[in-house]
Design an enzyme around this catalytic site. Structure first.
Site, PDB file in Angstrom:
ATOM      1  N   HIS A 174       2.840  -0.380   7.556  1.00  0.00           N
ATOM      2  CA  HIS A 174       1.897  -1.470   7.296  1.00  0.00           C
ATOM      3  C   HIS A 174       2.527  -2.747   7.880  1.00  0.00           C
ATOM      4  CE1 HIS A 174      -0.188  -4.347   4.602  1.00  0.00           C
ATOM      5  NE2 HIS A 174      -1.048  -3.384   4.333  1.00  0.00           N
TER       6      HIS A 174
ATOM      7  N   CYS B 236      -4.204  -2.884   8.870  1.00  0.00           N
ATOM      8  CA  CYS B 236      -2.887  -3.531   8.888  1.00  0.00           C
ATOM      9  C   CYS B 236      -1.831  -2.612   9.492  1.00  0.00           C
ATOM     10  CB  CYS B 236      -2.431  -3.966   7.495  1.00  0.00           C
ATOM     11  SG  CYS B 236      -3.487  -5.181   6.738  1.00  0.00           S
TER      12      CYS B 236
ATOM     13  N   ASP C  61       8.548   1.686   0.678  1.00  0.00           N
ATOM     14  CA  ASP C  61       7.307   0.992   0.333  1.00  0.00           C
ATOM     15  C   ASP C  61       6.397   2.020  -0.340  1.00  0.00           C
ATOM     16  OD1 ASP C  61       4.716   0.041   0.336  1.00  0.00           O
ATOM     17  OD2 ASP C  61       4.709  -0.551   2.445  1.00  0.00           O
TER      18      ASP C  61
ATOM     19  N   GLN D   1       1.248   2.758  -1.393  1.00  0.00           N
ATOM     20  CA  GLN D   1       0.178   3.726  -1.212  1.00  0.00           C
ATOM     21  C   GLN D   1       0.470   5.030  -1.968  1.00  0.00           C
ATOM     22  OE1 GLN D   1      -3.335   3.783  -0.364  1.00  0.00           O
ATOM     23  NE2 GLN D   1      -2.315   2.206   0.833  1.00  0.00           N
TER      24      GLN D   1
END
Ligand SMILES: *Cc1c(COP(=O)(O)O)cnc(C)c1O
Length: 404
Positions: free
Chosen positions: A121, A362, A198, A201
């Site tokens: 992203h 993104c 990250d 999601q």
């Protein structure tokens, strides 16, 4: 087993209409809808015990502080962090990544290397580019293949004693690929590099165990997990959080201030300058309770059924191509109709009450890789139904008939 009809009653917004049609919400990878329990928690906070935390001796402040810290404890338990103070409350994933990137500016030296993945992203690319500009470190990229999977042999070839940090998402928001983070973490640790995952999601779909993963940093946003916007969490191993300097100066993050010198507060407050999103933090805790009440095994099993059903039905449409075809993926389908712009498909779907995302999500480098301007992305949650997928498929067929 998950009873979707009962679950849908928990989400007031799911009974509204859009353009005269029942809402079909398939933009869950952008943000999830909120159950009554989370909405009620927000109303209860402002109705009954709104006050600033950590500073007041009065009853309301104590009550708000207790609830806020209980939320931190829920987050700690959910992610299985060893210590409560390893959970830093943030405004979301982007904030958490920037906090870590800022901290590494004082650790990295010229010619050190940071590895990111081709599946990132933008919020996981730009902070590292800024960090490299500031420190003279170099950014290396793990490439992907046609299925939208990371090429692990290429990753291994990038690793060296120069590697100081590896940043990768747990699940790609554009394609839904679940990345092999256990393997990435193990290999990065062999060369002494730290790893930030990250999890924005991933956290709506699975329950990460940060100790089992042995990950150094893990970030998430509440709003993709049935919680409110503007709040999230950063998990960091204590040793790393002790090493990193504070991100912002202000109230709450100091132990003592004179004009000559300020000493910083202990963890987690060192990284929590200013009045936080108190209500949001408490509601984040309520969202975590809600998801665990449904159960992540049930969520994963049901969402996989949705994914299989939708994949099969969409692929039956002539000229439809799905991007992101890894066997390891969550309920995200990025697709295009041959010769038709994704935006036009999205507009027709919206007229039918179906909310999807169109564009580059993104993640422009991924679109460049496939040589496309963007995709239509339908992303599912545990409150979606097979009947809603039928509506989507009908809409796509209609779009194809109108536009080709
Ligand atoms: C949504 C998302 C982000 C950004 O999250 P914010 O809540 O906007 O900070 C980062 N990475 C991934 C993979 C995402 O899906």
């Amino acid at each position: 087993m998950l009873n979707v009809e009962t679950i849908r009653k928990d989400f007031p917004i799911l009974s509204r209409k859009v353009n005269g049609k029942p809402l079909v919400y398939f933009d869950n990878a952008a943000t999830s809808q909120k159950p009554r329990r989370v909405i009620d928690t927000i109303v209860d906070y402002y109705t009954n015990y709104n006050a600033n935390i950590h500073r007041g001796v009065h009853a309301l402040s104590q009550e708000a502080t207790d609830k806020y810290e209980q939320a931190r404890a829920k987050i700690q338990k959910h992610f299985n962090a060893q210590h409560r103070h390893e959970i830093i409350m943030t405004s979301g994933t982007t904030h958490g990544i920037n906090l870590v990137a800022h901290g590494f500016a004082s650790i990295l030296k010229k010619d050190d290397e940071i590895i990111v993945s081709a599946l990132e992203h933008h919020s996981n690319i730009v902070p590292w580019q800024m960090l490299c500009e500031r420190t003279g470190a170099r950014l290396r990229v793990i490439p992907m293949n046609q299925d939208g999977e990371l090429v692990m042999t290429a990753f291994e070839a990038l690793l060296s004693s120069k590697t100081k940090l590896v940043f990768v998402n747990h699940i790609s928001n554009a394609l839904g690929t679940i990345n092999p983070i256990e393997d990435i973490i193990k290999k990065a640790h062999k060369v002494g590099a730290a790893v930030l995952v990250d999890g924005a999601q991933a956290c709506p779909h699975l329950k990460p165990d940060v100790q089992q993963l042995d990950v150094d940093f893990y970030v998430a946003s509440a709003h993709k997990m049935c919680g409110p916007t503007g709040v999230g969490m950063l998990y960091g191993k204590k040793a790393w959080l002790d090493k990193l300097p504070p991100y912002q100066g202000g109230g709450e993050m100091i132990a003592e201030v004179t004009f000559e010198k300020t000493t910083y507060a202990d963890l987690p407050h060192k990284f929590e300058a200013g009045t936080p999103n108190i209500c949001g933090g408490i509601a984040f805790g309520a969202a975590i309770d809600y998801l665990n009440h449904i159960g992540f095994d049930a969520i994963a099993a049901y969402e996989n059924e949705l994914l299989q059903y939708a994949t099969k039905k969409l692929l039956a449409i002539d000229g439809l191509k799905i991007y992101g075809t890894s066997k390891h993926k969550t309920a995200v389908i990025s697709f295009n109709l041959d010769g038709i712009h994704p935006y036009d498909v999205g507009t027709i779907l919206d007229k039918m009450g179906v909310a999807v995302r169109t564009g580059h999500h993104c993640a422009q480098p991924i679109m460049d890789y496939f040589g496309i301007p963007g995709t239509v992305r339908a992303s599912f949650a545990f409150y979606n139904t097979m009947a809603e997928i039928d509506t989507l498929v009908d809409g796509v067929k209609k779009a194809k008939a109108m536009l080709s």
